[in-house]
Design an enzyme around this catalytic site. Structure first.
Site, PDB file in Angstrom:
ATOM      1  N   ASP A 509       0.860  -1.189   0.000  1.00 43.47           N
ATOM      2  CA  ASP A 509       0.000   0.000   0.000  1.00 43.47           C
ATOM      3  C   ASP A 509       0.901   1.246   0.000  1.00 43.47           C
ATOM      4  OD1 ASP A 509      -2.231   1.592   0.177  1.00 43.47           O
ATOM      5  OD2 ASP A 509      -2.746   1.029   2.235  1.00 43.47           O
ATOM      6  N   ASP A 585      -9.020   4.142  -1.617  1.00 42.43           N
ATOM      7  CA  ASP A 585      -9.829   4.541  -0.466  1.00 42.43           C
ATOM      8  C   ASP A 585     -11.146   5.167  -0.897  1.00 42.43           C
ATOM      9  OD1 ASP A 585      -7.663   3.579   0.821  1.00 42.43           O
ATOM     10  OD2 ASP A 585      -6.885   5.521   1.468  1.00 42.43           O
TER      11      ASP A 585
END
Ligand code: NAG
Ligand code: NAG
Ligand code: NAG
Ligand code: NAG
Length: 910
Positions: A509, A585
């Site tokens: 990530d 996100d």
């Protein structure tokens, strides 16, 4: 991951940027106007002649490629070198770089390519004005205009694509910094964005080119953007931007940059599809024009295109203008002619996704964060209590010892090996997060190793670059350095990553890279990487380089036996060879559910099939209707993971009311029953590049009506899916493509034979999914708690017959997690239903055996004339079978053929 909390709590005193409460703060991210090179390239004058021309006596023709020097009429002694290659499978490549030794090396992101592209020979001829190249038995012709430099590509004498027709080619050569910088060049030598200075010591270095897609009416691709699937005109907005960024609560339906950059575009028209791949890792913007109507232009083109004057003047022809801050001009044209041909051609360049281990196609459960090993244990066992299948538990950053990757919190996760073993006992896996930023902590072995061995990215002054990320003060591994790659690979060995074993997989990530206090939340462009490249040159490939090393690490730790699984947020062309991608996100809002479909479709046609969105939405709390609809959608996207932000309410599927739990259970179970189909499609993708999920135009390229549809998609060629992505709807309108098609409702087998929109009732338990007549789908009807427990379970074949009474399908089987299939240890079966016989043909069955047998066959859409069936196997044996006919939905069920699945047999209806 959410930057805000961190910034607000840790950085309040030095608040770098204001935080929007509920949506992206656009001011944190540049517009084209604020990006000096974009502004320069965009303001080029289309009606001024191109400043570039070929130097006539420099042109070298041989049978492999063409080379020539390009002169710049604005600079007397500046020359470029152009090379044009004909490549295997109707593909052309053009590269333009500075001639001789430029002042600085120009970066070429070769890691995007799977291997050196394969040449094909061309014939070449020229006169004073024009060069003519021919490939593929003269079906492809390329005309190059010498003064000014322009290119036209024809297939079967039809103009497909024109290059530099709008005179927007640019190539800013490196030059010494002038003593005094002229007013109009100020932004070229130094640039500010908010309080951040970009020192630009190397000056202007942009490259750009325009492309006119004469045979196309629609353009697609250019992921990653949170926008419609079909590309839109950009004249009234910013161009589509490629600059991998950690965008907090991203906004929908605009061209802002997101986490990934795949500079691949597909043009599509009735007669022809074409691909365009711009191989450049620097910040890139793409202007799109001429996509406002649906007219087929190919007939009018001849009259309007003049190779010399170039510009067609026809606004309606689709055009794309690529502008990059540095690097070279390097582009590939893929000439189709069908959409599926273009993806194959593109995958020859950048590769396909290796067959994933089957667990990774099942359901994943994630949260920022599962608090401790007890929490993991409780959640995992509750999936069993509530009878919901689940394959993978995920641990976000809090599982580490104070954000030091490759470590465990000693109190909360004191016994990771036992925790993993508990999962493995039920056939489950664990994924942990490993980000590229490294905590600057003298007690952290990785930081010390990196300092001692010079493994970090440098700042403009040559010192180790320091930025802020989750651990606080952090430095960043320079994955471009082979020494760093080697080091990183070794981190994943079981000895080095203590507490890991072969059932632990990896999540990369924050690898744009995300830098909380950097310009646009990333690394300053004047940082320096291995090879003396600036960060500006390599930015978009940084994440890919991390993922490559992670992949290699997972291969090595199992001595090449087990297939890796990696999830990455940042991506570039070629990422499909190493990792799955999710859309970052997102927010628990209906609009974000809806956009997940076009976002994954854009990635799928651009090589990255293994895509999904956080189910339920990462930020905020979904209500139960949204929660259910999101699971129903996620079930039909390739990567299927529930994930949520640390501030959200816990939302494991049993925490809602009974109805919600039961509907979520039902949809996840459906996913498991379809795993044989997903697995077979991923195998096919690995071999051919065919996207696993597809826009309708891939299967119906001649049907204009489907070109703007991006709320529906196909899984392979067999399932049409139209998830419900709006609240409170009683019915939705679904488009059924194809003139002579029949579509069977997956739930009740009712046929739909209409070519056009049909209103379909969608109560909360309804996911509109249709099997296409003419296809055979393998499923497993006995769903268990994890995919590996279903390995030897029997199969059911769903045979949906078309209007001619025929159907086809296939099934792929192997050990589901090793690389032995590459040594031939797999089973490949082809099925055909014809003349009222279902034939199973073992294409490849010798080297692997399976315990799975054929449990049931359902023949959908068949008239009631059959009362018996018999199965004939290879030994000449014949067995009578019982059949059951349901007149209400025209389904003939054949129970218990009870034959091993890996065999040749024929079932005859009598
Ligand atoms: C573009 O070039 C044309 C022809 O040289 C000129 O007439 C026109 O003013 C220019 N436009 C701009 C915006 O510079
Ligand atoms: C050069 O070749 C092109 C393409 O074959 C042709 O159209 C053009 O007339 C030729 N020009 C001369 C001067 O022969
Ligand atoms: C593993 O499972 C056992 C039995 O359910 C349980 O008692 C133990 O706490 C688990 N260990 C971990 C580390 O989760
Ligand atoms: C199945 O039939 C094919 C020919 O159609 C043959 O090549 C293959 O060996 C057979 N396989 C088995 C397992 O009998």
């Amino acid at each position: 991951m959410k930057v805000t909390d961190f910034i607000l709590t840790v950085f309040c005193p030095i608040l770098f940027f204001s935080i929007g409460v509920n949506s992206v703060d656009r001011h944190n991210f540049k517009t084209c106007e604020q990006s000096n090179f974009c502004k320069r390239c965009r303001s080029m004058n289309k009606s001024q002649n191109s400043m570039f021309h070929l130097v006539s006596d420099s042109i070298i023709l041989n049978d492999k490629y063409l080379e020539a020097i390009i002169a710049n009429t604005n600079y007397e002694n500046v020359f470029l070198r152009m090379r044009l290659d004909g490549l295997k499978d109707k593909t052309l490549r053009v590269r333009i770089n500075e001639n001789g030794n430029p002042m600085y090396n120009r970066f070429q992101p070769v890691h995007a390519l799977v291997s050196e592209p394969i040449f094909q020979s061309m014939t070449m001829a020229r006169n004073e004005t024009t060069i003519e190249l021919e490939l593929e038995q003269s079906t492809i012709k390329v005309f190059i205009n010498i003064i000014p430099f322009k290119l036209n590509v024809y297939v079967h004498d039809e103009l497909i694509i024109g290059i530099n027709h709008n005179n927007l080619m640019q190539f800013e050569h490196y030059r010494p910094k002038p003593e005094t910088i002229p007013d109009n060049e100020v932004g070229s030598w130094e640039e500010f964005f908010k309080e951040h200075q970009d020192s630009k010591p190397r000056g202007p270095s942009a490259v750009s080119m325009d492309f006119t897609l004469y045979s196309s009416t629609h353009l697609y691709g250019l992921p990653e953007h949170a926008d419609s699937f079909y590309l839109k005109e950009t004249s009234g907005s910013d161009p589509y931007r490629f600059y991998n960024l950690d965008v907090f609560e991203y906004e929908l339906y605009n061209t802002m940059a997101l986490y990934g950059a795949v500079p691949f575009l597909m043009g599509h028209g009735k007669k022809n599809s074409v691909g365009l791949f711009w191989l450049n890792a620097a910040e890139t913007w793409v202007d799109i024009a001429g996509v406002n109507n649906n007219v087929d232009h190919t007939s009018v083109v001849e009259s309007i295109v003049n190779l010399v004057s170039g510009s067609s003047g026809e606004k309606e022809v689709p055009q794309a203008h690529f502008m990059s801050e540095s690097g070279i001009i390097d582009f590939f044209i893929m000439l189709g002619p069908k959409p599926m041909d273009v993806t194959r051609q593109y995958s020859l360049l950048t590769g396909t996704a290796p067959l994933p281990p089957i667990f990774s196609l099942a359901y994943h459960q994630c949260r920022w964060n599962y608090n401790d090993q007890k929490d993991v244990h409780n959640v995992e066992t509750n999936f069993d209590v509530y009878d919901i299948p689940m394959d993978v538990m995920w641990l976000d950053i809090e599982h580490t010892d104070s954000k030091k990757y490759f470590t465990w919190d000693p109190i909360k996760f004191s016994n990771p090996i036992e925790m993993i073993r508990n999962l493995t006992n039920k056939g489950r896996k664990l994924v942990t997060i490993v980000d590229p930023h490294i905590k600057r902590d003298s007690n952290y072995f990785l930081h010390n190793d990196a300092l001692n061995n010079d493994l970090y990215v440098k700042n403009k002054d040559g010192n180790v670059y320091e930025g802020w990320c989750w651990p606080g003060s952090s430095s960043y591994l320079d994955f471009l350095n082979p020494k760093v790659q080697e080091y990183y690979v070794s981190r994943f060995s079981f000895n080095n990553y203590v507490g890991s074993n072969e059932d632990l997989y990896i999540w990369n990530d924050m690898n744009e890279p995300s830098v909380f206090n950097g310009p646009e939340v990333t690394m300053p462009k004047d940082c320096i990487h291995y090879g003396n490249y600036e960060h500006r040159d390599i930015h978009n490939i940084y994440g890919l380089m991390q993922v490559m090393s992670t992949y290699e690490g997972l291969i090595k730790r199992s001595k090449g036996n087990k297939r890796p699984f990696i999830l990455t947020r940042s991506h570039f062309a070629g990422t499909q060879r190493f990792a799955a991608v999710w859309t970052g996100d997102n927010i628990a809002e209906w609009s974000h559910l809806k956009i997940s479909i076009p976002m994954c479709l854009s990635l799928a046609i651009s090589g990255i099939s293994f895509c999904g969105a956080d189910v339920g939405g990462f930020f905020n709390n979904p209500d139960k209707e949204l929660f259910i609809r999101w699971y129903q959608t996620g079930t039909y996207l390739p990567f299927f993971r529930g994930h949520s932000h640390i501030d959200t309410k816990r939302r494991e599927p049993w925490l809602f009311d009974e109805q919600t739990t039961s509907l979520v259970r039902e949809t996840i179970r459906t996913r498991y029953s379809l795993l044989p189909l997903w697995y077979t499609l991923f195998r096919n993708h690995e071999l051919t590049g065919a996207p696993v999920i597809r826009p309708l135009f891939f299967e119906f390229p001649f049907e204009d009506n489907v070109n703007n549809i991006d709320n529906q998609f196909m899984i392979g060629n067999s399932l049409l899916v139209c998830p419900v992505t709006e609240p409170n709807v009683q019915e939705i309108s679904i488009y059924f493509p194809g003139k002579d098609e029949v579509w069977y409702d997956k739930d009740n087998f009712q046929p739909i034979k209409i070519n056009g929109f049909v209103k379909i009732p969608v109560p909360i338990n309804k996911i509109p999914v249709y099997q296409r007549g003419g296809t055979i789908i393998p499923i497993k009807q006995r769903v268990r708690r994890s995919s590996s427990l279903m390995k030897d379970d029997p199969y059911t074949l769903m045979v949906g017959i078309d209007l001619k009474g025929t159907a086809k399908g296939s099934l792929y089987i192997d050990d589901e997690d090793s690389f032995e299939y590459r040594d031939g240890k797999f089973i490949h079966l082809e099925y055909e239903f014809i003349n009222n016989q279902l034939i199973s043909k073992c294409i490849h069955c010798i080297t692997l055996t399976t315990n799975s047998w054929l449990e049931k066959v359902m023949i959908i859409g068949i008239p009631s004339v059959f009362s018996k069936a018999s199965i004939h196997s290879k030994e000449g044996s014949t067995t009578e079978l019982t059949v059951l006919y349901s007149a209400s939905n025209q389904v003939l069920t054949i129970r218990k053929p009870s034959i091993n699945i890996a065999q040749n047999w024929t079932i005859i209806l009598l």
